[in-house]
Design a protein around this motif. Structure first.
Motif, mmCIF file in Angstrom:
data_model
loop_
_atom_site.group_PDB
_atom_site.id
_atom_site.type_symbol
_atom_site.label_atom_id
_atom_site.label_comp_id
_atom_site.label_asym_id
_atom_site.label_seq_id
_atom_site.Cartn_x
_atom_site.Cartn_y
_atom_site.Cartn_z
ATOM 1 N N THR A 139 0.974 -1.356 0.099
ATOM 2 C CA THR A 139 -0.290 -0.491 0.596
ATOM 3 C C THR A 139 0.965 1.037 0.117
ATOM 4 O O THR A 139 0.429 2.059 -0.534
ATOM 5 C CB THR A 139 -1.109 0.375 0.919
ATOM 6 O OG1 THR A 139 -0.037 -0.223 3.024
ATOM 7 C CG2 THR A 139 -1.968 -0.877 0.656
ATOM 8 N N LEU A 140 1.819 1.096 0.221
ATOM 9 C CA LEU A 140 2.954 1.910 1.029
ATOM 10 C C LEU A 140 3.217 2.270 -1.062
ATOM 11 O O LEU A 140 3.383 4.199 -1.222
ATOM 12 C CB LEU A 140 4.157 1.837 1.482
ATOM 13 C CG LEU A 140 5.282 3.001 1.902
ATOM 14 C CD1 LEU A 140 4.445 4.140 2.500
ATOM 15 C CD2 LEU A 140 6.695 2.750 2.651
ATOM 16 N N GLY A 144 0.836 -3.905 -7.055
ATOM 17 C CA GLY A 144 -0.750 -4.705 -6.679
ATOM 18 C C GLY A 144 -2.264 -4.352 -6.612
ATOM 19 O O GLY A 144 -3.109 -4.638 -6.863
ATOM 20 N N ILE A 145 -2.034 -3.186 -6.524
ATOM 21 C CA ILE A 145 -2.813 -3.019 -5.681
ATOM 22 C C ILE A 145 -3.863 -2.893 -7.538
ATOM 23 O O ILE A 145 -5.451 -3.301 -7.132
ATOM 24 C CB ILE A 145 -3.545 -1.281 -5.507
ATOM 25 C CG1 ILE A 145 -2.446 -0.854 -3.808
ATOM 26 C CG2 ILE A 145 -4.699 -0.969 -4.433
ATOM 27 C CD1 ILE A 145 -2.832 -2.238 -3.353
ATOM 28 N N SER A 169 -6.882 -2.956 6.619
ATOM 29 C CA SER A 169 -7.964 -1.378 6.728
ATOM 30 C C SER A 169 -6.730 -1.315 5.901
ATOM 31 O O SER A 169 -7.257 0.069 4.605
ATOM 32 C CB SER A 169 -7.922 -1.396 7.493
ATOM 33 O OG SER A 169 -8.727 -1.873 8.496
ATOM 34 N N SER A 170 -5.783 -1.070 5.163
ATOM 35 C CA SER A 170 -4.677 -0.131 4.353
ATOM 36 C C SER A 170 -5.015 -0.803 3.355
ATOM 37 O O SER A 170 -5.232 0.112 1.978
ATOM 38 C CB SER A 170 -3.412 -0.460 4.499
ATOM 39 O OG SER A 170 -2.727 0.678 6.687
ATOM 40 N N LEU A 171 -5.084 -1.919 2.965
ATOM 41 C CA LEU A 171 -4.864 -2.370 1.464
ATOM 42 C C LEU A 171 -6.643 -1.991 1.212
ATOM 43 O O LEU A 171 -7.192 -1.457 -0.046
ATOM 44 C CB LEU A 171 -5.286 -3.754 1.464
ATOM 45 C CG LEU A 171 -4.175 -4.867 1.478
ATOM 46 C CD1 LEU A 171 -3.780 -5.752 1.505
ATOM 47 C CD2 LEU A 171 -3.991 -4.226 -0.092
ATOM 48 N N VAL A 172 -8.015 -2.651 2.207
ATOM 49 C CA VAL A 172 -9.287 -1.989 2.020
ATOM 50 C C VAL A 172 -9.230 -0.218 1.413
ATOM 51 O O VAL A 172 -10.155 -0.078 0.465
ATOM 52 C CB VAL A 172 -9.867 -2.083 3.324
ATOM 53 C CG1 VAL A 172 -11.854 -1.032 3.006
ATOM 54 C CG2 VAL A 172 -10.359 -3.619 2.943
ATOM 55 N N ARG A 173 -8.830 0.326 2.443
ATOM 56 C CA ARG A 173 -8.445 1.903 2.416
ATOM 57 C C ARG A 173 -8.660 2.141 0.744
ATOM 58 O O ARG A 173 -8.890 2.907 -0.042
ATOM 59 C CB ARG A 173 -7.773 3.124 3.061
ATOM 60 C CG ARG A 173 -7.907 4.130 2.884
ATOM 61 C CD ARG A 173 -7.968 4.948 3.806
ATOM 62 N NE ARG A 173 -6.825 4.955 3.759
ATOM 63 C CZ ARG A 173 -5.955 5.899 5.119
ATOM 64 N NH1 ARG A 173 -6.330 6.508 5.836
ATOM 65 N NH2 ARG A 173 -4.814 6.082 5.185
ATOM 66 N N ALA A 174 -7.310 1.419 0.527
ATOM 67 C CA ALA A 174 -6.240 1.763 -1.040
ATOM 68 C C ALA A 174 -7.845 1.309 -2.060
ATOM 69 O O ALA A 174 -7.475 2.138 -3.392
ATOM 70 C CB ALA A 174 -5.283 0.619 -0.877
ATOM 71 N N SER A 366 11.366 -5.805 -9.256
ATOM 72 C CA SER A 366 10.480 -4.641 -10.095
ATOM 73 C C SER A 366 9.904 -3.806 -9.880
ATOM 74 O O SER A 366 8.754 -4.276 -9.341
ATOM 75 C CB SER A 366 10.877 -5.715 -12.155
ATOM 76 O OG SER A 366 10.187 -6.641 -11.377
ATOM 77 N N ASP A 367 9.308 -3.062 -11.204
ATOM 78 C CA ASP A 367 8.465 -2.192 -11.037
ATOM 79 C C ASP A 367 6.814 -3.045 -11.471
ATOM 80 O O ASP A 367 7.143 -3.742 -12.573
ATOM 81 C CB ASP A 367 7.863 -0.731 -11.428
ATOM 82 C CG ASP A 367 9.142 0.320 -10.716
ATOM 83 O OD1 ASP A 367 9.436 -0.162 -9.846
ATOM 84 O OD2 ASP A 367 10.008 0.843 -11.132
#
Length: 368
Positions: A139-140, A144-145, A169-174, A366-367
């Motif tokens: 998430t930072l 992958g989001i 929760s960070s994933l859900v917000r993202a 890799s990106d």
């Protein structure tokens, strides 16, 4: 009505229970059309303070009952604490469910570990069937989001599960933009929270407390201090015989070996964890005297106290390409061996010998 930050049922009777907000504050926020946050979430967001609240064990049984109500279960794991987040309770209740594995916090690993190597390593470690796909996320870095969102868009109703502090929760917000309470403290979410992502409804759940991780034995403020936020600390050691190595005060390694060359190992843990190498003859005295001081965690000598813990010992033979992981703390990776060590840790903590995740001679990340 539920708190819009953590999902706890709003109540006005007891400050010590989840969902508390003074009635006058609640009435004012409703009349002004403002977001309703419980006192706990408000203080966490604006003052960086989180009051500890234990999640009811009834929720564990509730989780077993509700998983069948969702098209997919999204099981979030923490790559920096795989052994701690790959919980046996969740393995059992999710074994025959349709699920997607999300491995979070990959940005905290050294760049020497490639995306494909992480995925291959996770596949070898998983012991469950019926996995639809594995997604690696950060998430930072928002890595992958987009791919995960595309996959979740195939379903109307999904449930996020995992232990505390894996970043659900960070994933859900993202994914949704929902204004959830995201803090550096484990266990922020206390009830089911519903968020929308176009045609998909995502439900976030409270993080489960396993009691098999070092961080589960620590108060919230200390957990915040030792859990990796931006990167992992990594140090290399080349110990002589009859040395004792400490990862904080709650994990002791007595080193024994009989080889021509001195062993070399690296240790990975959160930035707040302290490493210390000493002569084994001095180890007992130093351990008790510096427990919670030089040797962190714990963050104080009394939370928990040395005397209050039941300690157990295990011996391990390790060689190059192998690691020893301490759930909720970190891991030791062998760079030159063999090496025999005796580990002393609190009784219920998971210790796992495993194939190496981190290898410095391989390609970088890799990106997307």
């Amino acid at each position: 009505m539920k708190c819009e930050g953590c999902g706890a049922q709003i109540q006005h009777e007891s400050e010590k229970k989840p969902g508390y907000i003074p009635l006058d504050v609640f009435t004012k926020r409703i009349s002004e059309g403002k977001q309703v946050l419980c006192q706990r979430c408000f203080r966490a967001r604006h003052y960086g303070k989180l009051e500890p609240v234990r999640i009811s064990k009834d929720f564990l049984h509730e989780l077993s009952r509700i998983v069948d109500d969702f098209e997919r279960i999204i099981w979030v794991l923490d790559i920096t604490d795989f052994e701690g987040s790959y919980d046996p309770f969740l393995i059992d209740i999710l074994r025959n469910k349709e699920k997607i594995i999300v491995v979070n916090k990959i940005d905290l690993l050294p760049r020497a570990v490639s995306i494909q190597e992480i995925k291959d390593w996770v596949l070898k470690r998983l012991e469950i069937e019926r996995i639809e796909e594995i997604f690696l996320t950060s998430t930072l870095r928002t890595y992958g989001i987009r791919k995960l969102a595309s996959q979740l868009g195939n379903f109307r109703k999904v449930l996020f599960v995992g232990v505390t502090n894996v970043g659900k929760s960070s994933l859900v917000r993202a994914l949704t933009g929902a204004d959830l309470s995201i803090t550096p403290f484990p266990g922020t979410t206390l009830g089911l929270i519903k968020a929308r992502m176009q045609g998909t409804t995502i439900f976030d759940t409270p993080g489960l407390v396993t009691e098999h991780r070092i961080i589960d034995l620590l108060p919230a403020e200390c957990q915040k201090r030792i859990v990796a936020q931006k990167h992992l600390s990594r140090m290399t050691f080349k110990p002589e015989n009859n040395k004792t190595f400490f990862i904080g005060g709650m994990c002791r390694f007595d080193i024994q070996f009989a080889t021509e060359f001195l062993p070399i190992f690296q240790v990975f843990a959160g930035q707040g964890v302290k490493f210390h190498l000493t002569d084994s003859k001095k180890a007992d005295e130093l351990w008790e005297r510096q427990y919670g001081k030089l040797l962190v965690p714990p963050c104080t000598p009394k939370q928990p106290s040395f005397q209050s813990l039941n300690w157990r010992e295990e011996e391990f033979d390790l060689d190059v390409g192998e690691e020893l992981a301490i759930a909720g703390l970190g891991w030791l990776s062998i760079r030159r061996g063999p090496l025999r060590i005796k580990v002393k840790i609190p009784e219920k903590i998971t210790v796992k010998k495993r194939i190496a995740l981190v290898n410095p001679y391989r390609g970088g990340m890799s990106d997307e």
